[in-house]
Scaffold this active site. Structure first.
Site, PDB file in Angstrom:
ATOM      1  N   ASP A   1       0.827  -1.209   0.000  1.00 54.63           N
ATOM      2  CA  ASP A   1       0.000   0.000   0.000  1.00 54.63           C
ATOM      3  C   ASP A   1       0.858   1.255   0.000  1.00 54.63           C
ATOM      4  O   ASP A   1       0.464   2.271  -0.560  1.00 54.63           O
ATOM      5  CB  ASP A   1      -0.937  -0.018   1.214  1.00 54.63           C
ATOM      6  CG  ASP A   1      -1.871  -1.208   1.143  1.00 54.63           C
ATOM      7  OD1 ASP A   1      -2.619  -1.300   0.161  1.00 54.63           O
ATOM      8  OD2 ASP A   1      -1.815  -2.071   2.041  1.00 54.63           O
TER       9      ASP A   1
ATOM     10  N   LYS B   1       1.391  -2.464   4.543  1.00 58.44           N
ATOM     11  CA  LYS B   1       0.632  -3.494   3.852  1.00 58.44           C
ATOM     12  C   LYS B   1      -0.611  -3.815   4.679  1.00 58.44           C
ATOM     13  O   LYS B   1      -0.731  -3.426   5.828  1.00 58.44           O
ATOM     14  CB  LYS B   1       1.478  -4.763   3.670  1.00 58.44           C
ATOM     15  CG  LYS B   1       2.496  -4.613   2.543  1.00 58.44           C
ATOM     16  CD  LYS B   1       3.240  -5.892   2.247  1.00 58.44           C
ATOM     17  CE  LYS B   1       2.386  -7.095   2.024  1.00 58.44           C
ATOM     18  NZ  LYS B   1       1.386  -6.961   0.962  1.00 58.44           N
TER      19      LYS B   1
ATOM     20  N   GLY C   1      -5.563  -5.215   1.858  1.00 57.27           N
ATOM     21  CA  GLY C   1      -6.430  -6.340   1.481  1.00 57.27           C
ATOM     22  C   GLY C   1      -6.735  -7.258   2.661  1.00 57.27           C
ATOM     23  O   GLY C   1      -7.387  -8.288   2.496  1.00 57.27           O
TER      24      GLY C   1
ATOM     25  N   GLU D   1       0.791 -12.489   5.166  1.00 55.08           N
ATOM     26  CA  GLU D   1       1.812 -11.885   4.287  1.00 55.08           C
ATOM     27  C   GLU D   1       3.129 -11.705   5.033  1.00 55.08           C
ATOM     28  O   GLU D   1       4.202 -11.960   4.478  1.00 55.08           O
ATOM     29  CB  GLU D   1       1.315 -10.532   3.766  1.00 55.08           C
ATOM     30  CG  GLU D   1       0.211 -10.686   2.735  1.00 55.08           C
ATOM     31  CD  GLU D   1      -0.420  -9.380   2.308  1.00 55.08           C
ATOM     32  OE1 GLU D   1      -0.948  -9.327   1.195  1.00 55.08           O
ATOM     33  OE2 GLU D   1      -0.412  -8.412   3.089  1.00 55.08           O
TER      34      GLU D   1
ATOM     35  N   LYS E   1       2.289   4.104  -5.188  1.00 52.84           N
ATOM     36  CA  LYS E   1       2.555   3.552  -3.846  1.00 52.84           C
ATOM     37  C   LYS E   1       3.823   4.121  -3.210  1.00 52.84           C
ATOM     38  O   LYS E   1       4.071   3.913  -2.030  1.00 52.84           O
ATOM     39  CB  LYS E   1       2.668   2.020  -3.911  1.00 52.84           C
ATOM     40  CG  LYS E   1       1.492   1.316  -4.567  1.00 52.84           C
ATOM     41  CD  LYS E   1       0.212   1.514  -3.797  1.00 52.84           C
ATOM     42  CE  LYS E   1      -0.993   0.817  -4.367  1.00 52.84           C
ATOM     43  NZ  LYS E   1      -0.979  -0.600  -4.335  1.00 52.84           N
TER      44      LYS E   1
HETATM   45  O1  5RP Z   1      -1.154  -5.787   1.613  1.00 50.41           O
HETATM   46  C1  5RP Z   1      -1.942  -6.162   0.777  1.00 50.41           C
HETATM   47  C2  5RP Z   1      -3.067  -7.074   1.084  1.00 50.41           C
HETATM   48  O2  5RP Z   1      -3.164  -7.329   2.462  1.00 50.41           O
HETATM   49  C3  5RP Z   1      -1.781  -5.739  -0.640  1.00 50.41           C
HETATM   50  O3  5RP Z   1      -0.539  -6.136  -1.083  1.00 50.41           O
HETATM   51  C4  5RP Z   1      -1.903  -4.254  -0.708  1.00 50.41           C
HETATM   52  O4  5RP Z   1      -3.150  -3.874  -0.155  1.00 50.41           O
HETATM   53  C5  5RP Z   1      -1.806  -3.747  -2.143  1.00 50.41           C
HETATM   54  O5  5RP Z   1      -2.916  -4.167  -2.863  1.00 50.41           O
HETATM   55  P1  5RP Z   1      -3.117  -3.769  -4.382  1.00 50.41           P
HETATM   56  O6  5RP Z   1      -2.079  -4.499  -5.163  1.00 50.41           O
HETATM   57  O7  5RP Z   1      -4.538  -4.223  -4.698  1.00 50.41           O
HETATM   58  O8  5RP Z   1      -2.981  -2.271  -4.495  1.00 50.41           O
END
Ligand code: 5RP
EC number: 5.3.1.6
Length: 232
Positions: free
Chosen positions: A86, A96, A99, A105, A123
């Site tokens: 993020d 992060k 999601g 992770e 990002k």
């Molecule tokens: O940490 C995460 C999920 O927990 C993702 O890697 C993060 O939110 C980035 O997501 P996206 O690729 O959809 O921008």
């Protein structure tokens, strides 16, 4: 190039680091999903890898697309993990968990020899914190844990709303059965101090500060692909 194309280009560049026979941690989110789609094409062409997905969502996508998966119990050490983020700062520290998969992770990234982060250039930040920091918490004592986080953050000069994440009007529940508090601190000048303070709170299961874990970040932008290594 739109954001989706950038994510695909970053994911494609990361494929160059994937070798036959690798045990591969596979992240969660839209960028990681583009990576899984491209990886599946290589697998269909004969590449042999075993993926360890960081969420049930990624596991389903791998299975749907024919990418072999396993678990960390079967494969406790991984060659490489590939995941989105993020926020990415100049030292390649991350936020992060947008999601909701931050716990798995971080476990997968820590079990891997290398972590490659893939992202579009939106990002990149100078200082972490504009993106609300996800903090995974135990359901028990949620209100007390929230207050303890607020107090610990205030001691570090950090203030801002700390909101329970919801999904379709219900609290969002992680794959581990926990909840997520999203902390809008705005700017986190000392992410190490915040990490230490959060881990001292018993109800905190994990937080989305990924510090010192990234090997390289592959960032796609207007000027093409940038491969970043931690500064300093
Ligand atoms: O940490 C995460 C999920 O927990 C993702 O890697 C993060 O939110 C980035 O997501 P996206 O690729 O959809 O921008």
């Amino acid at each position: 190039m739109d954001a989706t194309t950038r994510k695909i280009e970053a994911a494609r560049a990361a494929l160059a680091y994937v070798e036959d026979g690798m045990r591969l941690g596979i992240g969660t989110g839209s960028t990681a999903e583009e990576f899984v789609r491209l990886l599946a094409e290589k697998v269909a062409d004969g590449l042999s890898v075993t993926g360890v997905p960081t969420s049930e969502r990624t596991a389903r996508l791998c299975l749907d697309l024919g990418v072999k998966i396993s678990s960390l119990d079967e494969l406790p050490e991984l060659d490489l993990a590939i995941d989105g983020a993020d926020e990415i700062d100049p030292a390649l520290n991350l936020i992060k968990g947008g999601g909701g998969a931050l716990l798995r992770e971080k476990i997968v990234a820590t079990a891997s020899k290398k972590l490659i982060v893939i992202a579009d250039e939106s990002k990149k930040v100078e200082c972490l914190g504009a993106f609300p920091l996800p903090i995974e918490v135990n359901r028990f004592g949620l209100a007390s844990t929230r207050l303890a986080i607020e107090a610990a953050a205030a001691r570090l000069g950090l203030t801002g709303s700390i909101d329970l994440r919801s999904s379709r009007d219900e609290p969002f529940v992680t794959d581990g059965g926990h909840m997520i508090l999203d902390a809008s601190f705005g700017r986190i000048p000392d992410s190490r101090a915040l990490s230490t303070a959060l881990f001292a709170i018993p109800g905190v299961v994990e937080h989305g500060l990924f510090l010192g874990l990234t090997t390289i970040a592959i960032v796609a932008g207007e000027g093409g692909i940038e491969t970043l290594r931690p500064a300093g």
